[in-house]
Design an enzyme around this catalytic site. Structure first.
Site, mmCIF file in Angstrom:
data_model
loop_
_atom_site.group_PDB
_atom_site.id
_atom_site.type_symbol
_atom_site.label_atom_id
_atom_site.label_comp_id
_atom_site.label_asym_id
_atom_site.label_seq_id
_atom_site.Cartn_x
_atom_site.Cartn_y
_atom_site.Cartn_z
ATOM 1 N N CYS A 330 0.837 -1.205 0.000
ATOM 2 C CA CYS A 330 0.000 0.000 0.000
ATOM 3 C C CYS A 330 0.872 1.256 0.000
ATOM 4 O O CYS A 330 1.554 1.542 -0.967
ATOM 5 C CB CYS A 330 -0.985 -0.038 1.161
ATOM 6 S SG CYS A 330 -2.372 1.090 0.959
ATOM 7 N N HIS A 440 -3.514 -5.389 1.236
ATOM 8 C CA HIS A 440 -3.294 -5.711 2.647
ATOM 9 C C HIS A 440 -3.748 -7.146 2.923
ATOM 10 O O HIS A 440 -4.714 -7.631 2.341
ATOM 11 C CB HIS A 440 -4.109 -4.774 3.548
ATOM 12 C CG HIS A 440 -3.619 -3.373 3.577
ATOM 13 N ND1 HIS A 440 -2.463 -3.000 4.212
ATOM 14 C CD2 HIS A 440 -4.158 -2.228 3.059
ATOM 15 C CE1 HIS A 440 -2.308 -1.685 4.090
ATOM 16 N NE2 HIS A 440 -3.315 -1.207 3.389
#
Length: 504
Positions: A330, A440
């Protein structure tokens, strides 16, 4: 409602335990937290963002997370401000004082969300935030007694004896409540006790005599219990200086910058029997690694500058020169590119920052946040064999573009829209030693984790079969067993005004 004398007193853990106990006994139960402040978050089935703790508690209840379980989430992005998320969607950034005056507008929203859960479940277990005795936050409170008063909810107060001063914490908190708030307190719980409980009895008697409130139970300290953390890294997880030889086959280091988010991405590495995963703040403590992972961030440009200021960038450069692998998730993935643009000041002040320059891509931050649960397969034989299953969730602002994306890692589709368009995710450097992804939780997938270990060690087929999902289920049950012994089932049913089963 479970409230605590302090942050990290055990509120999340107790709600998780009670939820699992009731779920195992056939009770329809759901978790709820009116207001959460955390950098660990999850994507709900209805496409919103909620605190990670409520997603974990939903798992303990056998439920899919929903935004109603945490209607207000605050994600700090500066010392004085945070992004405000209501019903799963970001509504903007607010400074602390501005949000304090905004809270009264949210009381009806959180009560309505709680009411919807009540309509669907026999029991709703509510978790407070911080402490109800924080005098400066009593006005306009929606997180503790303000919420309990609004919905007329009984309260349990928990304290952590491992911190010391447990009777001062419990008695002082109780005395700082108003008369009507004291009347809602139905019991105290003491958490993380080590030793012979009988030696605590005189203190328990004193507390009950002074307050008129019963001690419902003393929960023992449970070594090596894994329940995902609600918020920032526990200081005990940070490592000052890793030992030279831990016996692990894979050495992993995760730099911890000020606004690190979703550090639960690495719980599976910390628990893996073949992996030594170290969280480090100071690059002077770095003693080498096979893999460095740059984690997510709530302030990507600010945390990237922190890496420069602290001296991490030369460490990363040397690590790559010596043949190490580098992975970004991310915000850490965005840092690996050539440039990060934030023209509208989405995360902090507007501006542009040069990236680390190891992936040929640029990222532009926008006000629209991507929130989706994804699953699919690997498409790069370098990181993982093509077809390796992968799953996780995306929580990010902005979009990355550039030639590096021509070598993606994964092909993904939305979990909640199985007919949706397949998308590619991630990028891989030309030499195959640097990779990044927006996904994630991707390392929680056993097959992908084994493949990543093989990639780092450059030894195909050497990964270890480690089932993280099974470990979490075992942990839920171990916790529930301990709490059900401390707070007997008949007593719990009495508190919840449920009919006690004949088996009890």
């Amino acid at each position: 409602m479970v409230q605590g004398t302090t942050s990290d007193a055990g509120k999340s853990v107790l709600v998780t335990a009670l939820a699992r106990i009731l779920y195992r006994h056939g009770i329809s139960v759901a978790p709820f937290k009116p207001q959460n402040m955390a950098l660990n978050s999850a994507v709900s089935a209805d496409g919103g963002e909620i605190g990670r703790a409520q997603a974990v508690q939903a798992e303990a209840c056998g439920l899919t997370p929903q935004t109603d379980m945490n209607p207000v989430l605050l994600k700090p992005n500066s010392e004085l401000g945070a992004q405000v998320i209501v019903h799963g969607q970001a509504i903007g950034n607010m400074q602390a004082r501005e949000y304090h005056h905004f809270k009264p507008q949210l009381l009806d929203e959180v009560c309505a969300a709680h009411g919807r859960l009540q309509a669907r479940h026999q029991v709703v277990l509510v978790e407070g935030a911080g402490s109800p005795a924080e005098i400066n936050l009593r006005a306009n409170d929606i997180a503790n007694m303000g919420f309990a008063e609004a919905i007329d909810c009984p309260v349990i107060i928990i304290a952590d004896i491992d911190r010391g001063g447990v009777f001062a914490h419990l008695y002082g908190t109780y005395q700082l409540l108003s008369a009507t708030e004291q009347a809602r307190v139905q019991g105290f719980v003491i958490n993380r006790f080590r030793g012979d409980v009988s030696l605590l009895q005189s203190g328990l008697d004193w507390l009950e005599e002074r307050t008129g409130v019963p001690v419902l139970g003393v929960i023992p300290y449970l070594p090596d219990l894994h329940i995902e953390a609600e918020d920032s890294l526990n200081l005990r997880q940070l490592t000052d200086a890793p030992e030279a030889d831990t016996g692990a086959r894979l050495q992993v280091v995760v730099p911890v910058y000020p606004r690190t988010s979703n550090h639960t991405d690495f719980d599976v590495l910390r628990l893996h029997p073949q992996v030594d995963c170290q969280f480090l703040r100071d690059p002077a403590d770095f003693r080498g690694a096979d893999l460095i992972i740059l984690p997510g961030s709530k302030n990507v440009r600010g945390d990237l500058q922190w890496l420069h200021d602290q001296g991490w960038v030369p460490v990363l450069q040397r690590h790559l020169r010596f043949g190490g692998r580098l992975f970004g998730i991310c915000g850490g993935y965005q840092m690996l590119g050539q440039r990060i643009d934030d023209p509208d000041g989405v995360e902090a002040s507007a501006g542009t920052s040069p990236g680390l320059g190891w992936l040929d891509m640029a990222t532009r931050l926008t006000g629209t946040k991507t929130l989706r649960r994804m699953h699919g397969e690997a498409i790069s034989d370098t990181l993982a064999p093509a077809g390796t299953p992968v799953s996780g969730y995306e929580i990010h602002t902005g979009e990355s573009t550039g030639p590096a994306l021509d070598k993606p890692l994964f092909r993904l589709t939305p979990v909640d829209d199985p007919r949706g368009q397949a998308l590619t995710d991630g990028a891989l450097s030309a030499d195959g030693r640097i990779a990044g992804s927006y996904l994630h939780g991707c390392l929680d997938e056993p097959a992908l984790l084994q493949a990543v270990i093989d990639w780092v060690l450059d030894q195909p087929g050497q990964g270890h079969d480690f089932d993280y999902a099974r470990l979490k289920e075992v942990s839920f049950d171990r916790l529930a067993d301990a709490v059900e012994t401390a707070i007997t089932l008949p007593r719990l049913y009495q508190l919840l005004e449920l009919e006690t089963p004949s088996s009890c």
